[in-house]
Write a protein that holds these residues in place. Structure first.
Motif, mmCIF file in Angstrom:
data_model
loop_
_atom_site.group_PDB
_atom_site.id
_atom_site.type_symbol
_atom_site.label_atom_id
_atom_site.label_comp_id
_atom_site.label_asym_id
_atom_site.label_seq_id
_atom_site.Cartn_x
_atom_site.Cartn_y
_atom_site.Cartn_z
ATOM 1 N N ILE A 164 10.285 -50.155 66.107
ATOM 2 C CA ILE A 164 9.407 -50.809 65.129
ATOM 3 C C ILE A 164 8.477 -49.793 64.470
ATOM 4 O O ILE A 164 8.395 -49.710 63.235
ATOM 5 N N LEU A 165 7.784 -49.000 65.272
ATOM 6 C CA LEU A 165 6.846 -48.026 64.718
ATOM 7 C C LEU A 165 7.577 -46.859 64.064
ATOM 8 O O LEU A 165 7.107 -46.295 63.074
ATOM 9 N N GLY A 166 8.743 -46.497 64.614
ATOM 10 C CA GLY A 166 9.505 -45.376 64.081
ATOM 11 C C GLY A 166 10.190 -45.677 62.763
ATOM 12 O O GLY A 166 10.692 -44.755 62.111
ATOM 13 N N PRO A 206 1.661 -43.342 65.661
ATOM 14 C CA PRO A 206 1.925 -43.108 67.087
ATOM 15 C C PRO A 206 1.663 -44.356 67.907
ATOM 16 O O PRO A 206 0.770 -45.151 67.590
ATOM 17 N N TYR A 207 2.439 -44.521 68.954
ATOM 18 C CA TYR A 207 2.186 -45.582 69.938
ATOM 19 C C TYR A 207 1.048 -45.146 70.850
ATOM 20 O O TYR A 207 0.045 -45.834 70.989
ATOM 21 N N TYR A 226 10.593 -38.714 65.111
ATOM 22 C CA TYR A 226 9.536 -39.634 65.515
ATOM 23 C C TYR A 226 9.616 -39.809 67.023
ATOM 24 O O TYR A 226 10.676 -40.138 67.579
ATOM 25 N N ALA A 227 8.502 -39.595 67.694
ATOM 26 C CA ALA A 227 8.362 -39.851 69.126
ATOM 27 C C ALA A 227 7.265 -40.888 69.320
ATOM 28 O O ALA A 227 6.500 -41.180 68.392
ATOM 29 N N LEU A 228 7.159 -41.453 70.506
ATOM 30 C CA LEU A 228 6.099 -42.420 70.756
ATOM 31 C C LEU A 228 4.712 -41.809 70.606
ATOM 32 O O LEU A 228 3.728 -42.513 70.419
#
Length: 380
Positions: free
Chosen positions: A143-145, A152-153, A258-260
């Motif tokens: 979702i965020l990526g 960032p999460y 993209y990473a958390l």
């Protein structure tokens, strides 16, 4: 059991703590469920299989939640199709939290009087929630990526816990080996029955394939060479224009991802992740290697570190000899999915504590890659 139940339920809530309310309802693709749905579905499990069945005169929190939050248990009743989970703006996030609180209160009152049979069902339910905790991490990342801002999460979230240095191979002699779960600790039905198999000798790598190695595959036109790919994989690559792992982006001559923890340059020493079975098999072919079978992986697993990535195997997801599907709705948990999927072994950085073991059989369709998965090679 009460403390164990509370700890696992609270972990689901902790995973969601960094989210904004708007994040809870997004469903970018059918395979990714909204966080709100995960929180409600894991609560429905307790209401459907424990409270409504074993608590006299139990009154459901809402008469329609069984329809909204049933996942795939067709024998239980009708359900919302998976691809429509993101359409449910109602119930609200606050109402789902209230649902969880209600069910938790009822479970706390019931557990001290639960029979041994029910306690075994509760143990299954806790492991079920732990599976959804891992899905929460990977669905939140998707979702965020796929948000253009790449929010960032958690800025300090580590997707790689250690860098492997030893890339040598372990040699396993031919012989008879026992496969499957054999202790009194919890296990899923698909880990049974324990049985013996004959394996020829093989050599398996101590370390996972790195991002740096995978970049070399890309540079060598690995995604453009049909000789490396299964037919279905080659069709998938071309239909969806796949040319790199999920979340990777070329920028100024380098690869970023993209990473958390946010948008970052790819660290070439870390193990590659978010690749499909098709990509793993093509990479192995390019290397002149192969993927291990799930049986080879299990036999050798005590001799290497595992747990950072779910590891692709070349084994189809099929029942073991002597497998018996449990009676009733619980029998829908694993058995009906034993077709058209491939087995992954190990665990990942998103796997909850105490939810990994070497006999665990994860499974996904060959094109899927939003889980934290990776590659371990065997020599041909």
């Amino acid at each position: 059991m009460k403390h164990h139940y509370q700890a696992i339920r609270k972990l689901s809530e902790k995973i969601c703590a960094p989210l904004q309310k708007e994040d809870y309802v997004v469903q970018p693709v059918p395979d990714v469920s909204p966080p709100k749905w995960h929180l409600a579905h894991t609560t429905w499990f307790w209401e459907e299989f424990v409270l409504s069945q074993h608590v006299k005169n139990y009154k459901r929190f809402h008469p329609r939640y069984a329809f909204l939050f049933n996942s795939y248990y067709d024998s239980v009743g009708e359900r919302v199709l998976r691809l429509h989970r993101g359409n449910m703006s109602r119930p609200t996030v606050d109402e789902v939290w209230a649902y969880r609180a209600h069910v938790d209160e009822q479970m706390m009152a019931f557990l001290p009087s639960a029979s041994e049979t029910v306690i075994r069902l509760v143990e299954l339910g806790l492991n079920h929630e732990q599976q959804h905790q891992e899905l929460l991490y990977t669905d939140i990342k998707y979702i965020l990526g796929h948000n253009p801002l790449f929010p960032p999460y958690l800025e300090d979230f580590k997707e790689t816990l250690f860098i492997e240095q030893d890339h040598s191979y372990i040699h396993i002699p031919q012989g008879s080996y026992s496969i499957g779960h054999d202790t009194t600790c919890f296990s899923f039905d698909n880990e049974h029955a324990r049985h013996d198999i004959q394996l020829p000798s093989f050599a398996i790598r101590k370390s996972l394939v790195t991002n740096g190695e995978y970049i070399e595959f890309i540079k060598d036109n690995g995604y453009k060479n049909p000789l490396l790919w299964y037919s279905d994989g080659w069709a998938w690559v071309n239909e969806f224009k796949i040319d790199s792992p999920l979340y990777w982006y070329p920028k100024e001559g380098n690869w970023y991802r993209y990473a958390l923890s946010g948008f970052e340059k790819v660290n070439e020493a870390e193990p590659v992740t978010h690749i499909s079975f098709y990509e793993a098999a093509a990479f192995a072919e390019w290397k002149g290697m192969r993927l291990p079978t799930e049986f080879e992986w299990e036999v050798a697993s005590d001799q290497f570190q595992w747990g950072q990535r779910w590891e692709h195997t070349n084994s189809a997801y099929l029942p073991y000899p002597g497998y018996r599907k449990p009676a009733g709705a619980v029998g829908e948990y694993n058995g009906k999915f034993m077709i058209n999927q491939m087995v992954l072994r190990g665990a990942s950085v998103a796997t909850p504590p105490e939810h990994s073991r070497k006999t665990y059989r994860n499974f996904f369709h060959p094109p899927l890659r939003w889980q934290f998965n990776g590659i371990r090679l065997c020599q041909k």
